[in-house]
Design a protein around this motif. Structure first.
Motif, PDB file in Angstrom:
ATOM      1  N   ALA A 118      12.874  -1.569 -10.046  1.00 54.49           N
ATOM      2  CA  ALA A 118      11.756  -2.487  -9.803  1.00 54.49           C
ATOM      3  C   ALA A 118      10.731  -2.405 -10.935  1.00 54.49           C
ATOM      4  N   TYR A 119      10.435  -1.192 -11.398  1.00 54.03           N
ATOM      5  CA  TYR A 119       9.523  -1.031 -12.533  1.00 54.03           C
ATOM      6  C   TYR A 119      10.056  -1.797 -13.751  1.00 54.03           C
ATOM      7  N   ARG A 120      11.363  -1.696 -13.970  1.00 49.40           N
ATOM      8  CA  ARG A 120      11.984  -2.391 -15.103  1.00 49.40           C
ATOM      9  C   ARG A 120      11.834  -3.901 -14.947  1.00 49.40           C
ATOM     10  N   VAL A 165       2.018  -9.036  -9.919  1.00 51.39           N
ATOM     11  CA  VAL A 165       3.283  -8.329  -9.702  1.00 51.39           C
ATOM     12  C   VAL A 165       3.192  -6.863 -10.106  1.00 51.39           C
ATOM     13  N   THR A 166       2.107  -6.470 -10.769  1.00 52.32           N
ATOM     14  CA  THR A 166       1.973  -5.080 -11.183  1.00 52.32           C
ATOM     15  C   THR A 166       1.967  -4.160  -9.964  1.00 52.32           C
ATOM     16  N   GLY A 188      -4.000  -3.684 -11.873  1.00 56.06           N
ATOM     17  CA  GLY A 188      -2.812  -2.994 -11.387  1.00 56.06           C
ATOM     18  C   GLY A 188      -2.985  -2.164 -10.134  1.00 56.06           C
ATOM     19  N   ALA A 189      -4.099  -2.319  -9.412  1.00 60.11           N
ATOM     20  CA  ALA A 189      -4.241  -1.622  -8.127  1.00 60.11           C
ATOM     21  C   ALA A 189      -3.394  -2.337  -7.071  1.00 60.11           C
ATOM     22  N   PRO A 190      -3.019  -1.661  -5.996  1.00 63.72           N
ATOM     23  CA  PRO A 190      -2.096  -2.282  -5.039  1.00 63.72           C
ATOM     24  C   PRO A 190      -2.717  -3.377  -4.190  1.00 63.72           C
ATOM     25  N   HIS A 221       0.758  -8.800 -18.568  1.00 65.05           N
ATOM     26  CA  HIS A 221      -0.039  -7.847 -17.786  1.00 65.05           C
ATOM     27  C   HIS A 221       0.141  -6.443 -18.324  1.00 65.05           C
ATOM     28  N   ILE A 222      -0.517  -5.483 -17.726  1.00 66.32           N
ATOM     29  CA  ILE A 222      -0.526  -4.121 -18.255  1.00 66.32           C
ATOM     30  C   ILE A 222       0.840  -3.455 -18.198  1.00 66.32           C
TER      31      ILE A 222
END
Length: 394
Positions: free
Chosen positions: A28-30, A41-42, A234-236, A348-349
């Motif tokens: 998922a990170y990939r 999506v981060t 990038g916070a949830p 994004h980051i």
């Protein structure tokens, strides 16, 4: 009885983690690193999770220490008296406008592309009974004081129109930076007429990072401000609403009324704090990567319809023999897929430079294929910026 209870307990049991969950998450990170759909999506990193695990334990409807500390910090850096942590940017905007607007008939003036106009499910009408005065900026970038003066409704003696009570601006809007001098001019005019100002600053972090202006300066022209932790940082989950104390007190009551009162939010506040400290400084690099993507597309002859002032690039494939839907399909079909959303690309980051290079390579391959087939005109465009469609994904 014990057997019956054991049976119910067995029915309730649910193990949601797969046996190879760590491997699933790594994939998922990939995938996120190769997604240009949105900065929403981060995902939290292991470091953010570790920091968040130490979040305070409390109930935010009553007293939650870390959440209250986060609210106080955001009030301070935005130059406002108080702040309120909420679940989303949409909720923050809707609470702000509902707290400002008390009795219809009334209207809110905004850019036609504004999130509150296009992406919040008609909440302004539903929650506030408010009409909208939506302006299409003639410069294709931002509305101006002259346009505000032309469209604002200040008199309803004949009952033909709803008086404008709030002007809502967005910064950034589709990734573009609203000039601060124009904002100040609009604010001065609005306040001279007794009209309030609300800022949808979901991505205001990008403006501060790009311009070097403090959040206090950027927020000063506004009576209330919404800023998101899950867009850009990038916070949830979560956004902050800042403004005067009495306004925030009213918004807090409305949050509970709307079912938005949250309970154990300490770990979410901690995640937001981690994002402020560790992810905000990464935004200039995001902007540079977006500029690299824009320059690469333009060099290939792709028309840039809205430039990478921060994290977004809008493009058009006109004259190249294909459209954005074909780019989306081909990107998804790559051995290492890339995900897009039409003609908007968001960096994004967690976007990898490799993903940008691979996307540019895909565009090049498509252009060469179409030219070889005689479907493209082969003429590079000048890349001049025009206004992006108002109907784009948030």
């Amino acid at each position: 009885m014990e057997a019956a209870r054991a049976k119910v307990a067995q029915e309730v049991r649910f193990d949601i983690n797969a046996s190879n969950q760590a491997e699933v998450n790594a994939k998922a990170y990939r995938a996120i690193a190769r997604s240009f759909v949105s900065d929403t999506v981060t995902v939290p990193t292991p470091e953010m999770y570790q920091y968040a695990m130490l979040g305070s334990l409390g109930d935010d409807v009553f007293h939650e220490p870390h959440t209250q500390a986060l609210e106080a910090h955001l009030a301070k850096i935005t130059g406002k008296e108080a702040a309120l942590y909420v679940s989303s940017g949409t909720q923050s905007n809707q609470l702000a406008l509902r707290a400002h607007l008390t009795q219809p008939p009334h209207s809110v003036l905004m850019d036609i592309r504004a999130h509150v106009n296009v992406h919040e499910g008609g909440g302004l009408a539903y929650h506030c009974g408010a009409a909208t005065v939506a302006i299409t900026p003639t410069n294709g970038h931002h509305i101006t004081l002259d346009e505000v003066k032309k469209h604002i409704i200040l008199d309803n003696q004949l009952g033909h129109a709803a008086v404008t009570r709030v002007i809502e601006l967005e910064n950034t809007l589709n990734g573009t930076i609203f000039p601060q001098d124009e904002i100040v001019a609009i604010s001065d005019f609005a306040h001279s007429k007794g009209v309030l100002m609300h800022l949808d600053g979901a991505r205001l972090w990008h403006v501060a990072a790009e311009t070097g202006k403090s959040l206090t300066e950027l927020c000063a022209p506004f009576d209330s401000v919404n800023m998101c932790f899950s867009k850009g940082l990038g916070a949830p989950i979560g956004s902050i609403l800042a403004g005067p104390k009495d306004f925030i007190a009213r918004a807090r009551v409305l949050r509970k009324l709307f079912g938005g009162g949250m309970r154990q939010t300490g770990f979410l506040a901690a995640a937001a704090a981690y994002a402020l400290t560790n992810n905000f400084p990464r935004l200039p690099a995001v902007h540079k990567l977006a500029q690299k993507l824009e320059a690469g597309l333009e060099a290939l002859g792709v028309t840039i319809t809205s430039r990478a002032e921060t994290c977004m690039v809008f493009f058009s494939c006109e004259g190249l023999g294909f459209d954005a839907s074909e780019v989306v399909k081909r990107a998804e079909a790559l051995p290492d897929p890339i995900t897009l959303f039409g003609e908007r690309l968001v960096v994004h980051i967690q976007t990898s430079e490799e993903a940008v290079d691979d996307l540019l390579a895909l565009f090049k391959a498509l252009i060469e294929e179409k030219r070889a087939a005689g479907l493209a005109n082969g003429v590079a465009t000048n890349g001049s910026a025009t206004s992006a469609s108002p109907y784009v994904k948030a």
